[in-house]
Scaffold this motif. Structure first.
Motif: not given
Length: 268
Positions: A136-139, A161-164
């Motif tokens: 759920g987190i992209k870097a 960036t949190y995408e969850g």
């Protein structure tokens, strides 16, 4: 299991006021001039996992491509190659029998990457003597070089960036603006520039009060959700399960009978 996750989420709000991070577990990132880099994770481990030799996989993530060593908690500057030998284990136990061995052993896992972009493709965290991939987190990482007269500036930045799914049911945007939220958690943008000490304190006190309202709203919401989801387990409840929600739509026959045909709510 679902109820437990709700409880954990609610507890997270209470723990925001106090640091709950395990300070023994940490991550070190090293970026070299040529763009190559390495990332080292240090976390608690057990005798079982330190028994794996360098040419064996530690687990499904830390395979033979990782460099591994171990140390004793509190003496991280002295590191030993894997595997942990029986003689070393006996020496450690003889030094201090009062502490569980699992609280003393630390593993250091280091992996080298060809670029910062490659390094940020996977994010890990320590969990029960293992590294697990963060979901759920992209870097995204960037390494910039600026050549000057007598030296070169290297600037490394990594953005997460949190995408969850939303972590908090009540968004903080209901209480504070985006810039204020960013300042409270990161210090940027600088909203206190050119303010006196008294003015800074006054503004921070107001922001802190709003953050507390946001945390309390989430706490209240999660506690209520837990009660509602488990309402059927209450013997002889004072009102129906439908009446615990506002507004009560659709109006069930039980609510109608108990409230003279009107909608009901636990909130007056």
């Amino acid at each position: 299991m679902k109820t437990n996750s709700k409880i954990i989420m609610a507890m997270m709000l209470a723990m925001m006021a106090a640091s709950c991070r395990n300070k023994d577990d940490r991550m070190l990132t090293i970026v070299n001039e040529d763009g190559t880099c390495s990332r080292e994770y240090t976390f608690h481990t057990t005798q079982q996992w330190l028994a794996a030799a360098p040419d064996e996989d530690y687990d499904s993530i830390v395979d033979k491509s990782w460099e591994r060593s171990w140390s004793v908690l509190g003496a991280d500057s002295v590191r030993y190659p894997v595997p942990l030998t029986e003689a070393q284990l006996d020496s450690m136990q003889a030094l201090d029998n009062s502490r569980p061995l699992g609280n003393m052993l630390m593993v250091h896992c280091r992996k080298t990457y060809g670029s910062v972009e490659e390094m940020s493709a996977h994010i890990y965290r320590a969990d029960r003597s293992h590294l697990v991939e963060v979901r759920g987190i992209k870097a995204s990482s960037r390494l910039e070089k600026r050549f000057k007269w007598f030296y070169t500036d290297y600037t490394f930045s990594e953005t997460f960036t949190y995408e969850g799914e939303p972590v908090f049911p009540v968004p903080i945007s209901r209480f504070l603006g985006a810039d204020t939220v960013a300042y409270w958690f990161t210090g940027q943008p600088d909203l206190m520039r050119n303010l006196s000490g008294a003015e800074v304190k006054d503004r921070l006190d107001k922001i802190e009060a709003k953050v507390s309202q946001w945390a309390n709203a989430n706490w209240f919401t999660e506690v209520c959700n837990i009660i509602i989801e488990n309402y059927d387990s209450i013997k002889n409840p004072p009102v129906s399960a439908c009446a615990t929600r506002w507004p009560c739509i659709p109006v069930c026959s039980t609510c109608r009978r108990r409230n003279g045909g009107r909608r009901s709510s636990m909130v007056s």
